[in-house]
Design a protein around this motif. Structure first.
Motif, short mmCIF file in Angstrom:
data_model
loop_
_atom_site.label_atom_id
_atom_site.label_comp_id
_atom_site.label_asym_id
_atom_site.label_seq_id
_atom_site.Cartn_x
_atom_site.Cartn_y
_atom_site.Cartn_z
N ALA A 47 24.76 12.56 -24.99
CA ALA A 47 25.54 13.70 -24.49
C ALA A 47 26.29 14.43 -25.60
O ALA A 47 26.97 15.43 -25.32
CB ALA A 47 26.54 13.22 -23.44
N THR A 48 26.20 14.00 -26.84
CA THR A 48 26.94 14.64 -27.92
C THR A 48 26.29 15.96 -28.32
O THR A 48 25.07 16.12 -28.22
CB THR A 48 27.01 13.74 -29.16
N PRO A 49 27.07 16.90 -28.83
CA PRO A 49 26.48 18.14 -29.37
C PRO A 49 25.48 17.87 -30.49
O PRO A 49 24.50 18.62 -30.64
CB PRO A 49 27.70 18.92 -29.87
N LEU A 50 25.69 16.83 -31.28
CA LEU A 50 24.74 16.50 -32.35
C LEU A 50 23.38 16.16 -31.77
O LEU A 50 22.34 16.63 -32.26
CB LEU A 50 25.27 15.34 -33.19
N ALA A 51 23.35 15.32 -30.72
CA ALA A 51 22.08 14.95 -30.11
C ALA A 51 21.39 16.16 -29.50
O ALA A 51 20.16 16.33 -29.60
CB ALA A 51 22.30 13.87 -29.05
N ALA A 52 22.16 17.04 -28.86
CA ALA A 52 21.58 18.24 -28.27
C ALA A 52 21.00 19.15 -29.35
O ALA A 52 19.91 19.72 -29.19
CB ALA A 52 22.65 18.98 -27.45
N PHE A 53 21.72 19.29 -30.46
CA PHE A 53 21.23 20.12 -31.57
C PHE A 53 19.94 19.53 -32.14
O PHE A 53 18.99 20.25 -32.45
CB PHE A 53 22.31 20.21 -32.64
N ALA A 54 19.91 18.20 -32.29
CA ALA A 54 18.71 17.54 -32.83
C ALA A 54 17.51 17.75 -31.91
O ALA A 54 16.38 18.00 -32.37
CB ALA A 54 18.98 16.05 -33.02
N ARG A 55 17.73 17.70 -30.60
CA ARG A 55 16.63 17.94 -29.66
C ARG A 55 16.11 19.36 -29.79
O ARG A 55 14.89 19.60 -29.79
CB ARG A 55 17.09 17.66 -28.23
N ARG A 56 17.02 20.33 -29.92
CA ARG A 56 16.59 21.72 -30.04
C ARG A 56 15.84 21.94 -31.35
O ARG A 56 14.94 22.78 -31.42
CB ARG A 56 17.79 22.66 -29.96
N ALA A 57 16.21 21.18 -32.37
CA ALA A 57 15.53 21.30 -33.66
C ALA A 57 14.21 20.54 -33.69
O ALA A 57 13.45 20.66 -34.67
CB ALA A 57 16.44 20.80 -34.78
N GLY A 58 13.97 19.72 -32.66
CA GLY A 58 12.75 18.94 -32.63
C GLY A 58 12.74 17.79 -33.59
O GLY A 58 11.68 17.30 -34.00
N ARG A 59 13.93 17.30 -33.95
CA ARG A 59 14.05 16.20 -34.92
C ARG A 59 15.17 15.28 -34.44
O ARG A 59 16.31 15.40 -34.85
CB ARG A 59 14.34 16.74 -36.32
N GLU A 60 14.81 14.35 -33.57
CA GLU A 60 15.83 13.56 -32.90
C GLU A 60 16.33 12.40 -33.73
O GLU A 60 17.41 11.86 -33.45
CB GLU A 60 15.30 13.08 -31.55
#
Length: 620
Positions: free
Chosen positions: A21-34
Motif C-alpha cells: 500500500a506504500t506510494p513506493l510500491a505503487a510507483f514501482a508497479r507503474r514503472a513495471g519494476r516491482e
C-alpha cells in the motif's frame, strides 16, 4: 518487531499488505519494476524516463519542458536537469485545501499554535509583498536569523515567491557565527528578532533593510498575488556547512532539484501521505529543516518545535509526538544515545499508535541504537537511518518502507542516486570499506559555492579526488542485504600504522559497556605515526579504573581489531557536539594538538574543549 537472534535476522519487516500500500510500491508497479533493485537500476540508467515519471507522480505544479538533461554527454559537474522547466518552490508547498491543518508549532516556552494552509499562505503572501516593497526581487539575498517557528517558513517561502534567494540560520547562534555565514553572501535584507537585529545589521554593510519578522506581517494579505516561477536550475536558497576547516562554505541550491529530490524522499522513501503529521527535531540552520517544510508538498501537517530536545525533560519530544498523533519522528543519534544512557524508555510513558516511522541522521546510527528504538520507543515502526549532506540536501542512502530493517544498516541507495563505495583508486568494492561516491548526475547537485569564481573551490572539493564523480567524504561499506553502513567522515578516520579505521567502529563496541555514557576517538600524532586516543564520558558512579580500562580494550579487540585498540583511554566530563548533533572529532583533534579550533561557533558546547587540551597523559 521481529526477534533477532543474530545480526542477519531483520529487526522489522513490513507486513505484505502494508508494503503493497506504500506510494513506493505503487510507483514501482507503474514503472513495471516491482523489485527495488530493478527500480533503482532503471532510475539511474534511464534518467530521461525516471525523472519525468517522478515529476508526474508527485504532481509537480509547473511547466516541465521537453528536455530532461541539457547535454546528456556533459561531465557530471556540468549536468543541468530540465533546462526548459519553470516552477515555484513556494507554490508547490502551499497548495491544498485552505482549511486543512498545515502547521503545529511549539515555541521554546512550550506555547502551542496552529496554522491552516490558508493562514500559512496568507502569512507567506504578506511576507512576499513586504519584501517586494523593500526592493527584493529575483536574485536578491534575504538572510534570516530565526528560530524554528512559522515566521521562518513565511520568510523563506515569501522570499522564494518573489524569486529571491533565502538563507537561514538559528538565531541562537552567536553573533560572530551568524555574521560568518551571512556576510559571505552580501544580503540586501536581514530579518532577525529584536534582540539581535540591530547589532547584526551593523555588521552586514550590504543590508539595506533590517526587520523583525512581525514587520513583514503588517496589513491584510493580498487577495490576488502570483508566485514567481523560476527556471529549474535557478538558485532558491543557500545552506552552510559546519565550517570544520575554516569559514562555513555557502552551498547554493537550485529550485527544481531541491523540490524534486526532497519530495521524492518524503513520498517514496518515508511513506509520507496526505494527512500525516511529520516532525523532525531541527533548527533553521540545519538542512533537515527544509525536509520538514517540504512535507507540506506531500499534504502532511508539519510539526515544529523550537528549543532543546532535552527540555523540559528528556522524553519531551515523545510526549509531544503522542499528544499530536505524529506519524513520523526524526531525531539525531546523539539524542537517542542520551535517552539510552539515561535509561529513558518513551514507550513506557507515551502511547504512540499512529507512529509509523522513526528517522535518524547527522551521524552513524549504531546497532545498539537500532535495538533501543525497537525496544524502548516502538516495536512496529519503520526505522530509517539516512545519510546525505548539506552539500546536496538529499540522501545518497536512505529508507525503503517495503523492505526489512537490519541491525546497524541503512536500507538502500536512494532512487535516482548512483551511490557506490570505491577504493582509493576509484574502483568499486563490495562488502569492504571505502569512500562513498555518486557516479552519475542528479538534479540536486548544488549550483556551486557562493563567490567561487570559475567554481574552482567547488570542483576541487567534490570532484578532484575522483575525477568525474561526486566524492562525498563518508567512509562507508555495502552489506550482504544491499544496504550500507557509514563508518564516519573520511576526514575523521584514524590511520594507526596505515590501517584505516572509522571512528564509528570503535563507538559501536563501547555501547556494550554500561559504565560508558559517551565517547570520542581521535588520531594523535605520535612518533612519526599516529595513535588512537579514546576519551570517555562515564555514567554517574562509574570510575575509569584499571578494570574498566581493560574491559574497554578487550571489547574493542574482540569486536573490532588490534588496530582499533586505543593507546590511551582518558575520562572527560563532556563530549563536544555540533549544534546539529554531530560529534566534533576534528575539534577534539585540534585541541589535543594545540591547534586553533576552526569551528568553535558551530559547536553547542565549545567550553568543554578545554578538558582535552594539554593533557599530561598524552605527552607519553
Amino acid at each position: 518487531m521481529i526477534a533477532a537472534d543474530d545480526d542477519d535476522a531483520p529487526l522489522w519487516r513490513p507486513p505484505p499488505e502494508r508494503a503493497a500500500a506504500t506510494p513506493l510500491a505503487a510507483f514501482a508497479r507503474r514503472a513495471g519494476r516491482e523489485r527495488y533493485d530493478d527500480l533503482h537500476a532503471w532510475s539511474i540508467d534511464a534518467p530521461h524516463e525516471f525523472w519525468p515519471m517522478l515529476w508526474d507522480e508527485l504532481a509537480i505544479i509547473g511547466d516541465r519542458g521537453a528536455r530532461v538533461l541539457e547535454d546528456p554527454a556533459a561531465a557530471m559537474a556540468d549536468a543541468r536537469f530540465f533546462p526548459d522547466a519553470r516552477l515555484s518552490f513556494a507554490e508547490n508547498l502551499l497548495r491544498g485545501d485552505p482549511a486543512s491543518l498545515a502547521v503545529i508549532a511549539y515555541a521554546a516556552d512550550g506555547a502551542r499554535r496552529e496554522l491552516t494552509r490558508g493562514e500559512l499562505r496568507a502569512r507567506v503572501a504578506r511576507a512576499a509583498v513586504a519584501l517586494r516593497a523593500r526592493g527584493v526581487g529575483v536574485g536578491t539575498r534575504v538572510a534570516a536569523a530565526l528560530p524554528n517557528t512559522p515566521d521562518a517558513i513565511a520568510v523563506m517561502l515569501g522570499a522564494n515567491a518573489v524569486g529571491a534567494i533565502a538563507s537561514l540560520c538559528d538565531s541562537e547562534l552567536g553573533l560572530d557565527a551568524i555574521v560568518d555565514r551571512f556576510a559571505q553572501i552580501e544580503p540586501a535584507v536581514v530579518i532577525a528578532p529584536d534582540r539581535i537585529r540591530d547589532p547584526l545589521a551593523a555588521r552586514l554593510p550590504t543590508a539595506r533593510h533590517a526587520c523583525a519578522p512581525d514587520e513583514l506581517q503588517a496589513g491584510d494579505a493580498p487577495q490576488v498575488w502570483s508566485f514567481h516561477r523560476a527556471a529549474f536550475n535557478d538558485p532558491a536558497f543557500i545552506l552552510y556547512t559546519s565550517g570544520t576547516t575554516g569559514l562555513p562554505k555557502c552551498i547554493v541550491h537550485n529550485t527544481g532539484g531541491q523540490l524534486l529530490q526532497l519530495f521524492k524522499e518524503l513520498r517514496l522513501h518515508y511513506d509520507v501521505r496526505p494527512g500525516d503529521r511529520f516532525f523532525y527535531q531541527t533548527s533553521t540552520g540545519w538542512n533537515m529543516w527544509y525536509w520538514v517544510v517540504i512535507a507540506l508538498a506531500a499534504g502532511a501537517t508539519i510539526v515544529l518545535r523550537d528549543g532543546s530536545p532535552l527540555r523540559p525533560r528528556a522524553d519531551a519530544l515523545f510526549a509531544m509526538a503522542a499528544a499530536e498523533r505524529v506519524t513520523h519522528v526524526g531525531v539525531s543519534p546523539a539524542y537517542l544515545a542520551h535517552l539510552r544512557a539515561a535509561g529513558v524508555r518513551p514507550r513506557d510513558a507515551h502511547a504512540m499508535p499512529e507512529l509509523r516511522a522513526v528517522m535518524s541522521t547527522g551521524a552513524p546510527l549504531s546497532p545498539a541504537l537500532y535495538d533501543f528504538v525497537y525496544d524502548a520507543i516502538a516495536p512496529d515502526v519503520h526505522l530509517i537511518s539516512l545519510s546525505g549532506g548539506t552539500e546536496v540536501n538529499a540522501c545518497f542512502v536512505t529508507g525503503d518502507p517495503t523492505a526489512p530493517v537490519y541491525r546497524g544498516e541503512i536500507q538502500r541507495a536512494a532512487l535516482g542516486m548512483a551511490t557506490a563505495v570505491v577504493d582509493d583508486a576509484g574502483a568499486p568494492v563490495a562488502r569492504a570499506k571505502g569512500e562513498l561516491v555518486c557516479t552519475r548526475p542528479f538534479p540536486s547537485q548544488p549550483i556551486g559555492l557562493w563567490n567561487d569564481p570559475g567554481r574552482a573551490r567547488y570542483l576541487a572539493t567534490y570532484f578532484e579526488r575522483y575525477p568525474g564523480i561526486w566524492h562525498h567524504g563518508d567512509f562507508a561499506e555495502t552489506t550482504a542485504h544491499d544496504g550500507y553502513v557509514i563508518h564516519g567522515r573520511s576526514d575523521a578516520t584514524l590511520k594507526p600504522g596505515g590501517h584505516r579505521i572509522g571512528t564509528a567502529e570503535i563507538y559501536r563496541q563501547l555501547e556494550t559497556i554500561d559504565a560508558i555514557a559517551d565517547s570520542v576517538a581521535i588520531a594523535q600524532r605520535w612518533q612519526d605515526d599516529v595513535r588512537v586516543v579514546l576519551f570517555v564520558r562515564l555514567r554517574d558512579g562509574a570510575a575509569l579504573d584499571v578494570a574498566l580500562e581493560r574491559e574497554i580494550r578487550m571489547q574493542i579487540l574482540r569486536g573490532a581489531s588490534p588496530y582499533h585498540v586505543p593507546a590511551r583511554v582518558l575520562a572527560v566530563t563532556e563530549i563536544p557536539y555540533t549544534r546539529t548533533g554531530k560529534k566534533a572529532e576534528i575539534s577534539v583533534r585540534q585541541a589535543v594538538h594545540g591547534e586553533p579550533v576552526t569551528n568553535v561557533t558551530a559547536l553547542a558546547n565549545p567550553e568543554c574543549l578545554r578538558e582535552f587540551a594539554s593533557r599530561p597523559e598524552l605527552a607519553r
